[in-house]
Design a protein around this motif. Structure first.
Motif, short mmCIF file in Angstrom:
data_model
loop_
_atom_site.label_atom_id
_atom_site.label_comp_id
_atom_site.label_asym_id
_atom_site.label_seq_id
_atom_site.Cartn_x
_atom_site.Cartn_y
_atom_site.Cartn_z
N ASP A 1 0.80 -1.23 0.00
CA ASP A 1 0.00 0.00 0.00
C ASP A 1 0.83 1.28 0.00
O ASP A 1 0.28 2.37 0.14
CB ASP A 1 -0.96 0.00 1.19
CG ASP A 1 -2.00 -1.11 1.08
OD1 ASP A 1 -2.43 -1.39 -0.06
OD2 ASP A 1 -2.37 -1.69 2.11
N THR A 2 2.15 1.15 -0.17
CA THR A 2 3.03 2.31 -0.29
C THR A 2 3.34 2.55 -1.76
O THR A 2 3.71 1.62 -2.48
CB THR A 2 4.34 2.07 0.48
OG1 THR A 2 4.06 1.82 1.86
CG2 THR A 2 5.26 3.29 0.37
N SER A 3 3.19 3.78 -2.20
CA SER A 3 3.50 4.14 -3.59
C SER A 3 4.88 4.78 -3.66
O SER A 3 5.49 5.10 -2.65
CB SER A 3 2.45 5.13 -4.11
OG SER A 3 2.40 6.28 -3.28
N GLY A 4 5.36 4.96 -4.91
CA GLY A 4 6.57 5.75 -5.09
C GLY A 4 7.77 5.01 -5.62
O GLY A 4 7.67 3.95 -6.25
N CYS A 5 8.95 5.58 -5.39
CA CYS A 5 10.20 5.17 -6.03
C CYS A 5 10.64 3.76 -5.64
O CYS A 5 10.86 3.46 -4.48
CB CYS A 5 11.32 6.14 -5.65
SG CYS A 5 11.13 7.81 -6.28
N LEU A 6 10.79 2.92 -6.67
CA LEU A 6 11.27 1.55 -6.48
C LEU A 6 12.37 1.29 -7.50
O LEU A 6 12.18 1.49 -8.70
CB LEU A 6 10.13 0.54 -6.66
CG LEU A 6 10.52 -0.92 -6.49
CD1 LEU A 6 10.77 -1.23 -5.01
CD2 LEU A 6 9.44 -1.85 -7.03
N LEU A 7 13.51 0.82 -7.02
CA LEU A 7 14.68 0.59 -7.88
C LEU A 7 14.69 -0.85 -8.40
O LEU A 7 14.56 -1.80 -7.63
CB LEU A 7 15.96 0.85 -7.08
CG LEU A 7 17.29 0.50 -7.77
CD1 LEU A 7 17.52 1.37 -9.00
CD2 LEU A 7 18.45 0.64 -6.78
N LEU A 8 14.89 -0.98 -9.72
CA LEU A 8 15.05 -2.27 -10.37
C LEU A 8 16.43 -2.31 -11.02
O LEU A 8 16.87 -1.32 -11.61
CB LEU A 8 13.99 -2.50 -11.45
CG LEU A 8 12.53 -2.25 -11.09
CD1 LEU A 8 11.65 -2.45 -12.31
CD2 LEU A 8 12.08 -3.16 -9.97
N ALA A 9 17.09 -3.46 -10.92
CA ALA A 9 18.38 -3.65 -11.59
C ALA A 9 18.17 -4.38 -12.90
O ALA A 9 17.38 -5.32 -12.98
CB ALA A 9 19.33 -4.44 -10.69
N ARG A 10 18.92 -3.99 -13.93
CA ARG A 10 18.71 -4.54 -15.27
C ARG A 10 19.62 -5.72 -15.59
O ARG A 10 19.48 -6.34 -16.64
CB ARG A 10 18.88 -3.45 -16.32
CG ARG A 10 17.94 -2.26 -16.10
CD ARG A 10 17.92 -1.32 -17.28
NE ARG A 10 17.16 -1.90 -18.39
CZ ARG A 10 17.06 -1.34 -19.59
NH1 ARG A 10 17.70 -0.20 -19.84
NH2 ARG A 10 16.35 -1.92 -20.54
N ASN A 11 20.55 -6.05 -14.67
CA ASN A 11 21.39 -7.23 -14.85
C ASN A 11 21.91 -7.67 -13.48
O ASN A 11 21.88 -6.88 -12.52
CB ASN A 11 22.54 -6.96 -15.83
CG ASN A 11 23.46 -5.85 -15.36
OD1 ASN A 11 24.19 -6.01 -14.38
ND2 ASN A 11 23.44 -4.70 -16.05
#
Length: 219
Positions: A60-70
């Motif tokens: 239920d928290t919105s906002g910035c989420l980091l994803l790694a591409r490799n």
């Protein structure tokens, strides 16, 4: 659900930062019908590999989420989190107004679980060290918009520190507050140090729920 083009806040060869919507879990679970994993193929942007989340946000928290591409970038970003080379800021509407205008909550957290209430995080001197700095941004209609800058990233840290440390829970929190309406907690910004490379840096606009609550122009 599909991610709109403006849900991507940052992208390069190593990282993607998305504006995760409230209501979407990062990982699947026993009672989770859908999660971010169902939509990762929309976020490949020409890469063969699926991007992978580096950290978590509550459903239920919105906002910035980091994803790694490799995998190499994923490992490097994990080290950045472990070495506290990450700056995070959250905003929340509290279900009241704190007595002070700012402060720091230094409260170790542990997990408890009961058959009746399920699990939750509580103050526990033997638990994991957790520190959150906070300040009131503005007060409207008996509720405060508060900026949180956590030093650590424990499960439910900001939610527990608001309710038990500051003494005023986050509006809409179904576990640590009254649970009326949507939970108004938003990961506002994220900055990840990459040494000689430019940092990964993003800021997510306030979601419609904050606008509806009367705080859309507060930042």
């Amino acid at each position: 659900m599909r991610f709109r083009e403006d849900s991507v806040l940052f992208i390069d060869g190593e990282a993607i930062v998305i504006d995760k919507p409230a209501g979407l879990a990062v990982h699947p679970g026993a009672r989770t019908r859908e999660s971010l994993e169902d939509y990762l193929h929309h976020l490949r942007f020409g890469f063969h590999r699926l991007p992978q989340p580096v950290h978590r946000l509550d459903r239920d928290t919105s906002g910035c989420l980091l994803l790694a591409r490799n995998p190499k970038a994923h490992k490097a970003f994990q080290h950045a989190f472990e070495e506290k080379r990450v700056e995070k800021a959250y905003v929340a509407v509290l279900d009241g107004v704190p007595e002070a205008e700012s402060g720091t909550v230094d409260m170790a957290l542990g997990k408890i679980s009961t058959a009746a209430e399920g699990w939750r995080m509580v103050e526990d001197a033997r638990g994991k060290h957790a520190v959150t700095h906070w300040r009131v941004v503005t007060v409207r209609d008996g509720r405060a918009l508060v900026l949180f800058t956590p030093e650590t990233g424990r499960t439910h840290q900001i939610r527990v520190h608001a309710a038990s440390g500051i003494g005023v829970p986050i509006a809409g929190d179904p576990v640590y507050g009254r649970g009326k309406g949507p939970m108004l907690l938003h990961a506002l910004s994220l900055k990840v140090d990459r040494g000689a490379k430019p940092p990964v840096e993003a800021r997510a606009p306030l979601p419609p729920t904050f606008v509806q609550a009367g705080f859309g122009d507060a930042l």
